[in-house]
Write a protein that holds these residues in place. Sequence first.
Motif, PDB file in Angstrom:
ATOM      1  N   HIS A  20       0.914  -0.909   0.243  1.00 26.13           N
ATOM      2  CA  HIS A  20      -0.076  -0.214  -0.077  1.00 26.13           C
ATOM      3  C   HIS A  20       0.990   1.635   0.120  1.00 26.13           C
ATOM      4  CE1 HIS A  20      -2.807  -3.237   0.889  1.00 26.13           C
ATOM      5  NE2 HIS A  20      -3.357  -2.442   0.440  1.00 26.13           N
ATOM      6  N   TRP A  21       0.357   2.303  -0.148  1.00 24.93           N
ATOM      7  CA  TRP A  21       0.685   3.323  -0.496  1.00 24.93           C
ATOM      8  C   TRP A  21       1.473   4.066   1.073  1.00 24.93           C
ATOM      9  CZ3 TRP A  21       2.168   4.593  -5.565  1.00 24.93           C
ATOM     10  CH2 TRP A  21       1.401   3.838  -6.303  1.00 24.93           C
ATOM     11  N   THR A  22       2.207   4.120   1.169  1.00 22.34           N
ATOM     12  CA  THR A  22       2.518   4.673   2.808  1.00 22.34           C
ATOM     13  C   THR A  22       1.786   6.249   3.109  1.00 22.34           C
ATOM     14  OG1 THR A  22       4.672   5.490   2.509  1.00 22.34           O
ATOM     15  CG2 THR A  22       4.796   3.329   2.879  1.00 22.34           C
ATOM     16  N   ASN A  23       1.357   6.854   2.249  1.00 22.68           N
ATOM     17  CA  ASN A  23       0.756   8.376   2.756  1.00 22.68           C
ATOM     18  C   ASN A  23       0.107   8.601   1.564  1.00 22.68           C
ATOM     19  OD1 ASN A  23       2.738   9.335   1.139  1.00 22.68           O
ATOM     20  ND2 ASN A  23       3.872   9.019   2.938  1.00 22.68           N
ATOM     21  N   ARG A  24      -0.867   9.684   1.756  1.00 22.18           N
ATOM     22  CA  ARG A  24      -1.862   9.620   0.792  1.00 22.18           C
ATOM     23  C   ARG A  24      -0.585  10.808   0.016  1.00 22.18           C
ATOM     24  NH1 ARG A  24      -5.403  14.936   2.119  1.00 22.18           N
ATOM     25  NH2 ARG A  24      -6.335  15.047  -0.023  1.00 22.18           N
ATOM     26  N   LEU A  25       0.235  11.129   0.492  1.00 21.08           N
ATOM     27  CA  LEU A  25       1.225  11.958  -0.620  1.00 21.08           C
ATOM     28  C   LEU A  25       1.572  10.742  -1.376  1.00 21.08           C
ATOM     29  CD1 LEU A  25       1.759  15.052  -1.238  1.00 21.08           C
ATOM     30  CD2 LEU A  25       3.982  14.022  -0.467  1.00 21.08           C
ATOM     31  N   GLY A  26       1.718   9.417  -1.899  1.00 16.07           N
ATOM     32  CA  GLY A  26       2.153   8.880  -2.090  1.00 16.07           C
ATOM     33  C   GLY A  26       1.080   8.162  -3.527  1.00 16.07           C
ATOM     34  N   PHE A  27      -0.013   8.083  -2.766  1.00 12.14           N
ATOM     35  CA  PHE A  27      -0.860   8.177  -4.070  1.00 12.14           C
ATOM     36  C   PHE A  27      -1.392   9.167  -5.206  1.00 12.14           C
ATOM     37  CE2 PHE A  27      -5.160   8.192  -5.572  1.00 12.14           C
ATOM     38  CZ  PHE A  27      -5.150   7.616  -6.290  1.00 12.14           C
ATOM     39  N   ILE A  28      -1.350  10.386  -4.462  1.00  5.79           N
ATOM     40  CA  ILE A  28      -1.215  11.202  -5.231  1.00  5.79           C
ATOM     41  C   ILE A  28      -0.574  11.699  -6.542  1.00  5.79           C
ATOM     42  CG2 ILE A  28      -2.257  13.668  -5.329  1.00  5.79           C
ATOM     43  CD1 ILE A  28      -3.413  14.010  -2.372  1.00  5.79           C
ATOM     44  N   LEU A  29       1.019  11.220  -5.903  1.00  5.51           N
ATOM     45  CA  LEU A  29       1.613  11.782  -6.810  1.00  5.51           C
ATOM     46  C   LEU A  29       1.762  10.780  -7.645  1.00  5.51           C
ATOM     47  CD1 LEU A  29       4.608  13.436  -4.592  1.00  5.51           C
ATOM     48  CD2 LEU A  29       2.373  14.783  -5.534  1.00  5.51           C
ATOM     49  N   ALA A  30       1.541   9.349  -7.443  1.00  6.16           N
ATOM     50  CA  ALA A  30       1.256   8.270  -8.427  1.00  6.16           C
ATOM     51  C   ALA A  30       0.426   8.052  -9.466  1.00  6.16           C
ATOM     52  CB  ALA A  30       1.915   6.647  -7.816  1.00  6.16           C
ATOM     53  N   ALA A  31      -0.916   8.433  -9.042  1.00  2.00           N
ATOM     54  CA  ALA A  31      -1.553   9.439  -9.825  1.00  2.00           C
ATOM     55  C   ALA A  31      -1.867  10.140 -10.760  1.00  2.00           C
ATOM     56  CB  ALA A  31      -3.166   8.935  -9.194  1.00  2.00           C
ATOM     57  N   ALA A  32      -1.166  11.762 -10.735  1.00  2.00           N
ATOM     58  CA  ALA A  32      -1.239  12.485 -10.800  1.00  2.00           C
ATOM     59  C   ALA A  32      -0.204  11.659 -11.546  1.00  2.00           C
ATOM     60  CB  ALA A  32      -0.357  13.752 -10.183  1.00  2.00           C
ATOM     61  N   GLY A  33       1.278  11.774 -11.315  1.00  2.00           N
ATOM     62  CA  GLY A  33       2.668  11.489 -12.061  1.00  2.00           C
ATOM     63  C   GLY A  33       1.522  10.343 -13.546  1.00  2.00           C
ATOM     64  N   SER A  34       0.248   8.974 -13.402  1.00  2.00           N
ATOM     65  CA  SER A  34      -0.059   8.151 -14.649  1.00  2.00           C
ATOM     66  C   SER A  34      -0.891   9.158 -15.253  1.00  2.00           C
ATOM     67  CB  SER A  34      -1.021   8.128 -13.776  1.00  2.00           C
ATOM     68  OG  SER A  34      -1.418   6.758 -14.641  1.00  2.00           O
ATOM     69  N   ALA A  35      -1.541  10.334 -14.890  1.00  2.00           N
ATOM     70  CA  ALA A  35      -2.032  11.383 -15.962  1.00  2.00           C
ATOM     71  C   ALA A  35      -1.488  12.676 -16.560  1.00  2.00           C
ATOM     72  CB  ALA A  35      -3.060  11.640 -13.903  1.00  2.00           C
ATOM     73  N   VAL A  36      -0.251  12.642 -15.399  1.00  2.00           N
ATOM     74  CA  VAL A  36       0.179  13.747 -16.577  1.00  2.00           C
ATOM     75  C   VAL A  36       1.666  13.952 -17.152  1.00  2.00           C
ATOM     76  CG1 VAL A  36       1.793  16.021 -15.828  1.00  2.00           C
ATOM     77  CG2 VAL A  36      -0.169  15.823 -14.458  1.00  2.00           C
ATOM     78  N   GLY A  37       1.418  13.500 -18.388  1.00  2.00           N
ATOM     79  CA  GLY A  37       2.772  12.635 -18.986  1.00  2.00           C
ATOM     80  C   GLY A  37       2.193  13.428 -20.700  1.00  2.00           C
ATOM     81  N   LEU A  38       2.551  12.762 -21.835  1.00  2.00           N
ATOM     82  CA  LEU A  38       2.404  13.224 -23.224  1.00  2.00           C
ATOM     83  C   LEU A  38       0.707  13.807 -23.613  1.00  2.00           C
ATOM     84  CD1 LEU A  38       4.175  10.898 -24.578  1.00  2.00           C
ATOM     85  CD2 LEU A  38       5.631  12.214 -24.440  1.00  2.00           C
ATOM     86  N   GLY A  39       0.427  13.393 -22.587  1.00  2.00           N
ATOM     87  CA  GLY A  39      -1.142  13.955 -22.902  1.00  2.00           C
ATOM     88  C   GLY A  39      -1.407  15.625 -22.738  1.00  2.00           C
TER      89      GLY A  39
END
Length: 454
Positions: free
Chosen positions: A7-26
């Motif tokens: 599991h993500w060890t904290n809330r920021l972990g998920f937010i940054l991972a999911a935002a990292g997924s979202a923010v891309g070449l798109g």
Amino acid sequence: MLGDREHWTNRLGFILAAAGSAVGLGNIWRFPYVTGVNGGAAFIVIYLITIIIIGYPMMVTEMALGKKTQKNPVGAFKAMAPNSPWWLVGALGVFTGFVILSYYSVVAGWSLAYIFRALAGFAPDMDFVSIFYTTIGVDIGEGPNIISPLIWHLIFMALTVGIIAAGVVKGIQRWVKILMPILLILLLILVVRAVTLPGASAGLAFYLSPDFSEVTGRTFLDAIAQSFFTLSLGMGAILTYGSYLSKETTIGDNGGWVVGLDTGIAIIAGFAIFPAVFALGMEPGAGPGLTFITLPAVFAELPGGTFFGFLFFLLLSIAALTSAISLLEVVTAWLVDEKGWARSRAAILMGVIIFLVGIPPSLGYNVLGGFSFLGMDVLDTYDWFANALFLPIGGLLTAIFVGYVWQAKKAQEFANDPPGSIRIGDWYGFLIKYIVPLAIIVVLIAGLIDTFGG
Ligand code: PHE
């Protein structure tokens, strides 16, 4: 019981991972050129509306499915509807991740190559079209450059595999915590440079004053398709990242952060690009070539352009990498959960196969240059299948599943437990059961008519 799943060890972990997924070449490659060809600010207004009524509810939906089942997309549908064919929706997601990553990595490879091109310095008298063509491997008279784009594609896949093999916390979370702040800083430096250029105001005017005369049916389709791609929706990436959420995480708020960051960063990327393009008297509506042909020409004219060009392509490559890892994670999680594979074995083997599947789109500019599907080259064909078919179909079926099989009301209750500051109200059921499916069906049909009928 959360078992031994990471599991993500904290809330920021998920937010940054999911935002990292979202923010891309798109965001940095696709959003500016789609905005450019759709008349600037008017497109943004329509895009923001689709993000709110389609993007956000779908984000909440996928997060809830993942958090509830603690599984990869195939396992998630199996857990929610045992002994039914619904798992095929998850399987389509895994397959889509596979396809998108194969050509995404090719384009990301161009971006890596451009970091070094930029360092060598772009000069005003260079022929940028030919730089682009040699980088992607088109034969412009000196024999095609087949190998170098493939090597960059390979290097990019290797980086992606390395992060995924290391695990959810030690790989993904660790790297997004390093890369996402760097991405934000790079973007801010580039925006400040662009908006303070003499002549930037023409770009700002184009970007900020909506011209609704440019709006057509196509604008709406582009806006909806862009929201799915940019938010990583419709293929289980957000579902998979959601499966590493622990019980105490709120869905409404975290989803809000991810959607907000992605949208904010796309809009900010426009502020880095349009003022610079206009300040140097270039065309904003260049289409896909905006990033790889127009911008290098901008950097060539710009004082300090070598430095800013380097920063820009570094930014683009980082954005692509944090998205690529989420694509590979979907495929890896499926093999780990469903087939009991070791994570590193799954990541490496899939990485190799995805690299191989990515070879034809890379060769589409030389050896396979004769290939044409409805006038599209190999890379555009892969992209068309993913964006015009797989993502909307995956999104449609997911919305129908959660709206009618799981039941929107139950998903809503689940999403509100524990409650956060954004409450998922009854509007959620209305959007997920009626508006989202309807909008996707219209996009699907119109897209098909557009491709085959016209
Ligand atoms: N959201 C990514 C981008 O904007 C692309 C992506 C799509 C990533 C689907 C994961 C899943 O570039």
